[in-house]
Design an enzyme around this catalytic site. Structure first.
Site, PDB file in Angstrom:
ATOM      1  CB  SER A 142      30.231 -17.723  -7.848  1.00 12.95           C
ATOM      2  OG  SER A 142      30.044 -16.749  -8.854  1.00 12.95           O
TER       3      SER A 142
ATOM      4  CG  HIS B 245      34.486 -16.697  -7.508  1.00 11.73           C
ATOM      5  ND1 HIS B 245      35.830 -16.900  -7.724  1.00 11.73           N
ATOM      6  CD2 HIS B 245      33.910 -16.671  -8.736  1.00 11.73           C
ATOM      7  CE1 HIS B 245      36.065 -16.989  -9.022  1.00 11.73           C
ATOM      8  NE2 HIS B 245      34.906 -16.857  -9.663  1.00 11.73           N
TER       9      HIS B 245
ATOM     10  CG  ASP C 193      32.325 -14.980 -11.530  1.00  9.67           C
ATOM     11  OD1 ASP C 193      33.462 -15.396 -11.782  1.00  9.67           O
ATOM     12  OD2 ASP C 193      31.468 -15.644 -10.908  1.00  9.67           O
TER      13      ASP C 193
ATOM     14  CG  MET D 213      31.396 -12.105 -16.691  1.00  9.13           C
ATOM     15  SD  MET D 213      29.958 -13.130 -16.987  1.00  9.13           S
ATOM     16  CE  MET D 213      30.274 -14.471 -15.847  1.00  9.13           C
TER      17      MET D 213
ATOM     18  CG  HIS E 282      37.074 -15.281 -12.559  1.00  7.57           C
ATOM     19  ND1 HIS E 282      36.210 -16.322 -12.815  1.00  7.57           N
ATOM     20  CD2 HIS E 282      37.902 -15.235 -13.642  1.00  7.57           C
ATOM     21  CE1 HIS E 282      36.478 -16.858 -13.992  1.00  7.57           C
ATOM     22  NE2 HIS E 282      37.499 -16.214 -14.519  1.00  7.57           N
TER      23      HIS E 282
ATOM     24  CG  MET F 153      35.778 -14.327 -16.836  1.00  6.87           C
ATOM     25  SD  MET F 153      34.244 -15.132 -16.342  1.00  6.87           S
ATOM     26  CE  MET F 153      33.998 -14.349 -14.762  1.00  6.87           C
TER      27      MET F 153
ATOM     28  CG  MET G 248      37.820 -20.808 -16.568  1.00  6.70           C
ATOM     29  SD  MET G 248      36.909 -20.081 -15.187  1.00  6.70           S
ATOM     30  CE  MET G 248      35.200 -20.465 -15.597  1.00  6.70           C
TER      31      MET G 248
ATOM     32  CG  ASP H 110      34.791 -20.314 -11.437  1.00  7.97           C
ATOM     33  OD1 ASP H 110      33.627 -20.604 -11.117  1.00  7.97           O
ATOM     34  OD2 ASP H 110      35.131 -19.189 -11.846  1.00  7.97           O
TER      35      ASP H 110
END
Ligand code: DX5
Ligand code: ZN
Length: 217
Positions: A8, A33, A35, A37, A66, A68, A137, A175
């Site tokens: 990640s 990966h 992320d 957000m 991913h 979020m 998660m 994850d």
């Protein structure tokens, strides 16, 4: 199938992001990966399209993005254009999840659904035949470096049974708080993809840590 390893980049050194991306290129990792957000669905803000585009320009492995974020439907096409190869949305953010998943696939990406630790995996029964992967998660989303939630093992077990009945090709991704110690048990229980942020980038030798996550003993 040999499990996949996805470092990640949230835990990478953003001042030397290029070095970290090139390190992952050279490593035994299978995916990046990434992320995203928004400070709304989760209490943290990470990065967006321009950074992802730059990562994509030098990455030699697929980008597993991913999301979020609230209202991900609004941005599916933008993430495709930024370079996402795999795209996952949270169950908690999609009132029309089937439509969202179909749109991700129609854009040519692998489609995944993510579920928070407090939600039962049984909630995914209806969508399971339509997704390429489920991201479980194992911490509350929003931050790297948190402690692994132990009930994840039984959640993987339940999801694996559902997978066998409903979608044998489904990949199970885990994850949050994954390291070289718990990874063996996670894979044994049925994890097909393990994500690791701090365990990789805060280790003394990230290349070696990735290799150890890939070739578990
Ligand atoms: C958390 C993110 C994770 C995070 C994992 O919200 O989804 O991908 O980067 O970081 P570690 O491995 O440090 O728990
Ligand atoms: Zn993640």
């Amino acid at each position: 199938m040999q499990h996949l390893v996805a470092p990640s980049l949230l835990a990478a050194n953003f001042l030397r992001l290029e070095n970290d991306v090139l390190m992952v290129n050279e490593s035994h990792a299978d995916l990046f990966h990434v992320d995203v957000m928004d400070g709304h669905f989760v209490p943290n803000i990470s990065f967006g399209f321009s950074i992802i585009k730059q990562i994509k320009s030098i990455a030699r492995k697929p980008l597993d993005v991913h999301l979020m974020i609230s209202n991900p439907d609004q941005y599916l096409n933008d993430f495709k254009e930024a370079g996402a190869d795999w795209l996952s949305v949270h169950y908690e953010t999609c009132p029309h999840l089937h439509r969202s998943i179909q749109q991700i696939k129609a854009l040519g990406m692998k489609a995944g659904v993510v579920i928070n630790p407090h939600n039962n995996v049984e909630l995914l029964q209806g969508i399971l035949p339509f997704v390429d992967y489920v991201l479980l998660m194992s911490v509350n989303p929003g931050f790297g470096g948190q402690g692994f939630i132990e009930s994840t093992y039984s959640r993987i077990r339940t999801l694996k049974q559902m997978k066998e009945a409903l979608n044998p090709d489904l990949l199970i991704e885990v994850d949050g708080g994954v390291d070289t110690v718990n990874a063996t048990k996670l894979v044994k229980e049925g994890a097909d993809i393990i994500v690791a942020g701090s365990a990789v980038f805060q280790s003394e030798n990230p290349l070696d840590t990735i290799k150890r996550l890939k070739y578990l003993t």
